[in-house]
Design an enzyme around this catalytic site. Structure first.
Site, PDB file in Angstrom:
ATOM      1  N   GLY A 172     143.461  33.600  39.443  1.00  0.00           N
ATOM      2  CA  GLY A 172     142.109  33.637  40.148  1.00  0.00           C
ATOM      3  C   GLY A 172     142.875  33.337  41.394  1.00  0.00           C
ATOM      4  N   HIS A 474     104.792  46.918  28.317  1.00  0.00           N
ATOM      5  CA  HIS A 474     104.518  46.434  29.653  1.00  0.00           C
ATOM      6  C   HIS A 474     103.400  45.625  29.186  1.00  0.00           C
ATOM      7  CE1 HIS A 474     101.104  46.460  32.299  1.00  0.00           C
ATOM      8  NE2 HIS A 474     100.231  46.341  31.960  1.00  0.00           N
TER       9      HIS A 474
END
Length: 495
Positions: A172, A474
């Site tokens: 990292g 919707h």
């Protein structure tokens, strides 16, 4: 393999496997694959390797798995972003929604405790996944002794030698230092300190207008700090689309965050319990002093390779300290050692590291792995959220690519209007000839979730028309994405 003491002496050519075995220390525990680093890239690689039948170990020196992301990065910051947003909503917006709650008070200690609870639950979850998949977690700091051996300084004392046919480095990154600033994680802090302040500062200066600075600056601004962001570049947002960057800065400015762009940080001085930061205009050289209780350094991150012993194995790094990748199979200059995540090239993102971890292990197992670097999304988890994937307009202009743009505002989206959270837009960029989606850029509610639809479409080479002709429920925010795609190849309905 042991020879019989009565076998005749004959010349035998050793097999490659035997030669490999002789390279091991007699005290070394042997594995098929060993990963150094237990962050998102490392722990995912370890689990995948075990799932594919490899005898696997992961070396991690923290007391918990998950690396920076889970312990002092992505996860705790999102907990604080969520809870600070709820606090801000309760304090400023609940009344207009018909919710009377009386006086809203901040309990910072409880807010931090809730953040810690999320971190603990997730890090323990990874430990359980290691046990489930039979991954050995070696708790300590690993140092390469050769191309096939690692010496681990154990957290509990002593050392252990580990041998592996394949090694994956996934150590990292760490916050980049800044000249003239001595980090104490109390007044001059990194992202780690910003997750653990014991009180809300009256004034905070954020140096760097990228993802980390804007997210954590937003947290403390919502909680009551006066936040000023100092950015050397003319725009904030870590290279996002210029149109969205301008809209983003306007939105954060309305929330009370101040910005000084095109501004160079010169020095700092602690004085009378405060931090005085000297800045000057990047173009005009105009000098100014800013005073704050806390200064957050968020000028990027650098690869973490301390104590890895790369030179012992012949692994090379570039001028930026990143471990060099020799081929598309994530090999370094040493064929038995691979590298993934922040410690090598590419965007420093947890999900990019995870994809590389899986692909690297698949290459080891069967010679095939896949990461599409053109479809790695980025998200800033402020409010509004900002998310993007693929190319932006500036990049396509520089590349000479002919393109079309379709956009749709959340102000015309019924779901956004019903929840009174309609700031922002969806912007789709397509190839002018083929209609293939080249980039998607979203600023608005749930942008970080919505960007996944763009990633899926782009991964399969989808066009704007493909998305526009797909039925979307919707009322949902995702309809704004559909209508932006309609705008790109034809015309939207609701705007």
């Amino acid at each position: 393999m042991l020879r019989s003491v009565i076998a005749p002496r004959v010349a035998v050519r050793a097999s490659p496997a035997c030669l490999f075995a002789r390279a091991y220390s007699s005290a070394a525990k042997e594995y098929d694959t060993v990963i150094i680093g237990g962050g998102p890239g490392g722990y995912v690689a370890a689990i995948k390797a075990a799932q594919l039948g490899q005898k696997t170990a992961c070396i991690e020196k923290r007391d918990t798995l998950g690396g920076t992301c889970l312990n002092v990065g992505c996860i705790p910051s999102k907990a604080m972003l969520n809870n600070s947003h709820l606090y801000h909503e309760a304090k400023h917006n609940f009344a207009k929604r018909g919710i009377d709650v009386g006086e809203v008070k901040l309990n910072l200690a409880q807010l931090l405790a809730d953040k810690d609870k999320a971190v603990t639950g997730l890090t323990r979850g990874i430990e359980m996944l290691f046990k489930k998949n039979k991954v050995d977690w070696i708790k300590g700091a690993g140092t390469l002794k050769s191309a096939t051996e690692i010496e681990v300084a154990l957290n509990g004392g002593g050392a252990q030698t580990v041998a592996a046919k394949n090694i994956i480095i996934a150590t990292g990154s760490e916050p980049s230092p800044f000249p003239g600033f001595e980090i104490d994680e109390k007044q001059i802090i990194t992202s780690t300190g910003a997750l653990a302040l014991e009180k809300v500062p009256e004034k905070m200066i954020v140096i760097g207008g990228g993802v980390i600075g804007l997210e954590l600056g937003s947290v403390w601004s919502r909680l009551g700090a006066e936040v000023t962001v100092v950015e050397y570049l003319p725009a904030i947002g870590a290279g996002m689309d210029a149109e969205l960057a301008k809209a983003f800065q306007r939105s954060l400015s309305k929330q009370g965050i101040k910005f000084k762009t095109s501004t160079k940080v010169v020095s700092s001085e602690k004085k009378d319990g405060k931090v005085v930061v000297s800045v000057e205009g990047a173009k005009n050289g105009k000098q100014e002093s800013l005073t704050a209780d806390v200064v957050l350094l968020s000028v990027g991150r650098r690869p973490y390779t301390e104590g890895l012993g790369l030179e012992n194995a012949g692994v090379k790094v570039d001028a930026k300290g990143r471990i060099e990748m020799a081929d598309e199979q994530f090999r370094t200059a040493v064929s038995s050692i691979r590298v993934i995540g922040d410690v090598t090239m590419g965007p420093m993102l947890a999900h990019k590291a995870e994809e590389e971890g899986i692909a690297a292990v698949e290459h080891i197992t069967n010679g095939h792995g896949h990461v599409n670097y053109n479809v790695i999304p980025s998200v800033i988890y402020t409010h509004p959220e900002v998310a993007w994937v693929g190319k932006n307009e500036q990049q396509l202009k520089e590349e000479g690519v002919k393109y079309k743009v379709g956009s749709f505002p959340f102000a015309a989206n019924s779901r956004a209007k019903t929840i009174d959270d309609a700031e922002g837009l969806v912007k789709i960029i397509t190839d002018a000839e083929t209609d293939r989606i080249l980039g998607a850029h979203i600023i608005g509610p749930n942008a970080g979730e919505m960007i996944a639809e763009a990633c899926l479409a782009m991964e399969y080479g989808g066009s704007a028309e493909d998305v526009a002709r797909t039925c979307h429920a919707h009322p949902t925010m995702s309809e704004a994405f559909k209508e932006a795609c309609m705008s790109a190849y034809s015309k939207p309905i609701h705007f």
